[in-house]
Design a protein around this motif. Structure first.
Motif, PDB file in Angstrom:
ATOM      1  N   ARG A 234      50.524  39.767  36.961  1.00 25.24           N
ATOM      2  CA  ARG A 234      50.279  39.278  38.329  1.00 25.24           C
ATOM      3  C   ARG A 234      50.902  40.441  39.421  1.00 25.24           C
ATOM      4  N   GLU A 235      51.659  41.338  38.938  1.00 28.17           N
ATOM      5  CA  GLU A 235      52.092  42.468  39.690  1.00 28.17           C
ATOM      6  C   GLU A 235      51.237  43.444  40.060  1.00 28.17           C
ATOM      7  N   ALA A 236      50.139  43.370  39.291  1.00 29.25           N
ATOM      8  CA  ALA A 236      49.101  44.449  39.504  1.00 29.25           C
ATOM      9  C   ALA A 236      48.490  44.641  41.031  1.00 29.25           C
ATOM     10  N   GLY A 237      48.472  45.713  41.440  1.00 26.25           N
ATOM     11  CA  GLY A 237      48.043  46.000  42.777  1.00 26.25           C
ATOM     12  C   GLY A 237      46.565  46.682  42.632  1.00 26.25           C
ATOM     13  N   ASN A 238      46.163  47.287  43.491  1.00 31.25           N
ATOM     14  CA  ASN A 238      44.903  47.741  43.728  1.00 31.25           C
ATOM     15  C   ASN A 238      44.985  49.016  44.576  1.00 31.25           C
ATOM     16  N   ALA A 239      46.100  49.946  44.287  1.00 29.04           N
ATOM     17  CA  ALA A 239      45.793  51.302  45.110  1.00 29.04           C
ATOM     18  C   ALA A 239      45.339  52.303  44.482  1.00 29.04           C
ATOM     19  N   VAL A 240      44.684  52.878  44.799  1.00 26.34           N
ATOM     20  CA  VAL A 240      44.180  54.348  44.392  1.00 26.34           C
ATOM     21  C   VAL A 240      45.114  55.292  44.183  1.00 26.34           C
ATOM     22  N   GLY A 241      45.202  55.872  43.155  1.00 26.42           N
ATOM     23  CA  GLY A 241      46.405  56.764  42.951  1.00 26.42           C
ATOM     24  C   GLY A 241      47.542  56.091  42.233  1.00 26.42           C
ATOM     25  N   VAL A 242      47.713  55.036  42.036  1.00 21.02           N
ATOM     26  CA  VAL A 242      48.615  54.313  41.305  1.00 21.02           C
ATOM     27  C   VAL A 242      48.212  53.637  40.196  1.00 21.02           C
ATOM     28  N   ILE A 243      48.547  53.915  38.907  1.00 21.89           N
ATOM     29  CA  ILE A 243      48.122  53.261  37.603  1.00 21.89           C
ATOM     30  C   ILE A 243      49.451  52.316  37.432  1.00 21.89           C
ATOM     31  N   ASP A 244      48.732  50.966  37.430  1.00 18.49           N
ATOM     32  CA  ASP A 244      49.932  49.734  37.032  1.00 18.49           C
ATOM     33  C   ASP A 244      49.684  49.770  35.506  1.00 18.49           C
ATOM     34  N   VAL A 245      50.799  49.828  34.798  1.00 22.34           N
ATOM     35  CA  VAL A 245      51.027  49.822  33.281  1.00 22.34           C
ATOM     36  C   VAL A 245      52.086  48.597  32.772  1.00 22.34           C
TER      37      VAL A 245
END
Length: 160
Positions: free
Chosen positions: A67-78
């Motif tokens: 649920r913390e996942a964002g949607n920013a290009v250049g940021v890879i949520d793991v």
């Protein structure tokens, strides 16, 4: 789950193989974020190593919950399962990597079955390493079938 864009759980695959690098290169593309909210299910330190290898101008961001996942290009949520050491060797069959690759898929199935992600995307895993790690499946299809309780399943490949 996202009301706007599907939340995709991308399993990292075998950390000694090409999966992490493929994911970094794929998630460097803006179009991916236009269509979805990706979150990698794997190990943040391995993804950081992959970003350095491919020279990806991306930031790896550890998250504890999808649920913390964002949607920013250049940021890879793991979604960091922290299963592996950062000095895991490359291109060598390793039971630790095989066990971890299975666990990434298992976590993806768990999240999908609880409707916390909309879909699972899988990176390559090494069947020999997975077997050495204690999981005896022919591949992703059989793992997905077993973990989801699906008796009648098939693999379908589609190309442009």
């Amino acid at each position: 789950m996202s009301a706007l864009k599907p939340l995709l759980g991308i399993t990292m695959g075998d950390a000694t193989g090409c999966g992490p690098e493929i994911i970094v290169k794929s998630l460097a593309e803006t179009a991916f974020y236009d269509l979805s909210r990706p979150v990698v299910i794997g190990d943040a330190k391995i993804m950081e190593r992959a970003a350095k290898i491919v020279g990806g101008a991306v930031k790896i961001r550890k998250i504890a919950d999808v649920r913390e996942a964002g949607n920013a290009v250049g940021v890879i949520d793991v979604l960091d399962l922290d299963n592996l050491p950062s000095d895991l060797p490359f291109a060598k069959v390793d039971a630790r990597a095989g066990k971890a690759a299975y666990e990434y898929v298992a976590k993806g199935v768990e999240l999908a079955m609880r409707n916390e992600i909309d879909a699972i995307v899988t990176a390559p895993l090494n069947k020999e390493a997975m077997n050495l790690g204690g999981y005896h499946y022919a591949g992703h299809t059989e793992i997905l079938g077993a973990l989801s309780g699906t008796k009648d399943y098939a693999m379908m490949l589609v190309g442009g």
